[in-house]
Design an enzyme around this catalytic site. Sequence first.
Site, short mmCIF file in Angstrom:
data_model
loop_
_atom_site.label_atom_id
_atom_site.label_comp_id
_atom_site.label_asym_id
_atom_site.label_seq_id
_atom_site.Cartn_x
_atom_site.Cartn_y
_atom_site.Cartn_z
N GLY A 356 -1.90 -40.86 -5.82
CA GLY A 356 -1.33 -40.48 -4.18
C GLY A 356 0.47 -40.47 -4.36
O GLY A 356 0.56 -40.78 -5.48
N PRO A 357 1.32 -40.42 -3.74
CA PRO A 357 2.32 -40.29 -3.69
C PRO A 357 2.44 -41.56 -4.06
O PRO A 357 2.20 -42.59 -3.71
CB PRO A 357 3.05 -39.46 -2.79
N PRO A 358 4.39 -41.60 -3.96
CA PRO A 358 4.80 -43.10 -4.65
C PRO A 358 4.57 -44.19 -3.49
O PRO A 358 5.17 -43.57 -1.79
CB PRO A 358 6.27 -42.73 -5.23
N GLY A 359 4.71 -45.63 -3.05
CA GLY A 359 5.05 -46.20 -2.29
C GLY A 359 3.38 -46.31 -1.10
O GLY A 359 4.15 -46.96 -0.14
N VAL A 360 2.27 -46.19 -1.80
CA VAL A 360 1.10 -46.00 -0.27
C VAL A 360 0.60 -46.75 -1.25
O VAL A 360 -0.90 -47.46 -0.72
CB VAL A 360 0.39 -44.97 -0.72
N GLY A 361 0.31 -48.22 -2.42
CA GLY A 361 -0.22 -48.86 -2.23
C GLY A 361 -0.99 -49.12 -2.88
O GLY A 361 -2.09 -49.35 -2.93
N LYS A 362 -1.05 -48.28 -4.24
CA LYS A 362 -2.07 -47.56 -5.79
C LYS A 362 -2.06 -49.36 -6.37
O LYS A 362 -3.55 -50.01 -6.32
CB LYS A 362 -1.76 -46.89 -6.00
N SER A 679 0.85 -22.00 -2.03
CA SER A 679 0.64 -21.62 -0.54
C SER A 679 1.69 -21.39 0.03
O SER A 679 1.80 -21.81 1.21
CB SER A 679 0.87 -23.36 -0.70
N LYS A 722 0.13 -31.63 3.60
CA LYS A 722 0.86 -31.11 4.28
C LYS A 722 0.80 -31.41 5.42
O LYS A 722 1.49 -30.94 6.55
CB LYS A 722 0.38 -29.96 3.96
#
Length: 781
Positions: A356-362, A679, A722
């Site tokens: 997932g993208p940065p900052g989502v809590g991985k 896309s 998206k």
Amino acid sequence: MAVKEEERTLPLLPLRGLIVFPTMVLHLDVGRERSVRALEKAMVDDHNLILLATQKEVHIEEPTPEDIYQIGTVAKVRQMLKLPNGTIRVLVEGLKRARIEEFVGDDECYIVRYLELEGEDEGGQDIKALMRAVLDHFEQYLRLSKKLSPEIYSVVVDIEEPGRLADVITSHLPLKIADKQTILEETNIQARLEKLLSIIHNEKEVLELEKKISSRVKKQMEKTQKEYYLREQMKAIQKELGEKEGRTGEVEELREKLAELKADDSVKEKIEKEIDRLEKIPTNSAEGGVVRNYIDWLLDLPWQKETVDDLSLDKAERILDEDHYGLEKVKERVLEYLAVQQMVKKLKGPILCLAGPPGVGKTSLARSIARALNRNFVRISLGGVRDEAEIRGHRRTYVGAMPGRIIQGMKQAGSSNPVFLLDEIDKMSMDFRGDPSAALLEVLDPNQNHTFSDHYIEIPFDLSKVMFITTANAIHNIPRPLLDRMEVLYISGYTEIEKEEIAKKYLLPKQLEEHGLSKEQLQIQSGAVLKLIRNYTREAGVRNLERAIGTLCRKAAKHIVAGEKKKVVVTARNIESYLGPEKFRYGRAEETDQVGVVTGLAWTEAGGDTLSVEVTLFPGKGKLTLTGQLGDVMKESAQAAFSFIRSRAEELGIDPEFHEKNDIHIHIPEGAIPKDGPSAGITMATALVSALTGIPVSRDVAMTGEITLRGRVLPIGGLKEKSLSAHRAGIKHVICPQDNEKDLQDIPKSVRKDLKFTTVSHMDEVLKLALVRDPYAGKKS
């Protein structure tokens, strides 16, 4: 020959492990009831006589007549004393040999009829010769023996009676009871002396042999003992001086650690060999440091040291909810793992990839999983790792060799079953030093990692109990064989509602604590939090949101410390006074319906984003210009869209010769940002049709999808990301490929409630939905 006298009766006192000879005077401790009664009965008699006979077996507590030797000694009780512990100590004097003829009573104690035995003193030269021989051998025996005092010889040398001589010497010799009984039973004095002589001779030979063996062993041990004593003296001196004990003390310390180590025998044998090798290496040798470092690594690894898993589902769910809001799929996967562990008791550690993208809590989610399982947590970052040795370690032949990051992490964890986070696995690369991602294949394969081989350690290490968690921003950068070994869990990003909850429940309390503020000193109202999310941050995660809250905390701390305010309340109206002007305009959707401008949806490593596709026409010769840092895929999509429109020009009411009379410029703003991916085909096609027909595009519509030359709409990836970006931008209607209908269930309910999703399979459907008027209507009329 023995002379028989008249038969008499006496009480019998059985002896254990002891024989009393005539003329002997000694103390006996009597404790058995029968023996005590026998003594009491003897004391009633005027002569105080008692018969002493020895038991054949010492351990028998209540002997029967068959358990007692037939020949004993008539003795006189000289003295009797009761001891505090209940036993009786008696002083007895042996008088004569006697043979038990019959047991006549055994109510309280044994009463026996006996016959006194008297040996005939035949005299003569033979007896004198035997006496001399016995004395001579006994003297030699005393010289060899350390058990008897040499003074005994001076006692026996003056004895003139041959029978008494034999008895006294026998009583002093440390012989078996059976051998002493043989001497007691022999009434013929000459035969008695001969038997004694034979016994002393045998005993003397045994002592001589023992002395030879002892001398031989002493010579063999002399050198070792000398070295041992010298080492001990040296250690004592060093201890007194306060100095280190040198290599010897070092080796002893390592052996103590080895004794406490929990590991297989093969591992212990390897370490023992290395310790032996270290012991032989000179103290000033450089090789000693290398070997010592290797032994330290082997001793510090948790070969069989485990932590006990906490398999409580309720506790795990509570901990995960405490630390993270949302992320239902990931939480559910962890709870499934715990449930299976409860069922089977042992399960190979899963390999989870949080993408997932940065900052989502991985990363923080991995820490929470470790806390929920009650396991140790260790993290290594793989970003920028290029060398295979970073994973597998260096060979010990190299200078400065050390284990790879996996073994280093296991040492840091201190247990063989930690939660092991491999952060930024998509940021690895390769060069001439090898491919680290290929080395990770063994680490992350449950069927191979139970015998993971590190080049430095050289002993297979079991990684099967480790729960590996990897993180990545984009999985397309991960090699396929490595990705195949992992179970990918996507964390797409958070909706505005989720961000608001995260800010209130997690970020604000955390920042207040870090900045030393209380809830009363700083209050951020809901409207201010929403404005923070919309106008000051634009991201999939919450990292920038946390920074913005931290900024508010610092501003509040400054006001409070300066004495300007006692309490700071941040509202939607006054937030600009703390954070300055708004950085982003909420809602990227166009304010009016415009010709040639379409809102597209794109996936980026930071989550989803919206893109405005602009098309303009001007007189020319049909040149197609593409700008905006477009990649090859997007350029091809633009060409495909252009070709499709040329093939459908008449049906759309467009001049078939438009491509010869006009130059066309397709531009996607934010040109400094590279954009690529399959896309944007239908987006560019819609913008071209709008520009060529003059029909505006609805401002509330955004779209994503790829186009073919015949107008078919192909599926795309990242629909959830998206959709979240469309929701953030204030879009009301999203057009997406029909083949992506299955992905709609992954989109949060709060987003689906605000967005209208329409799936399409052909470009004609897109144009009818996106343009304010049907472009085909004019042709038909």
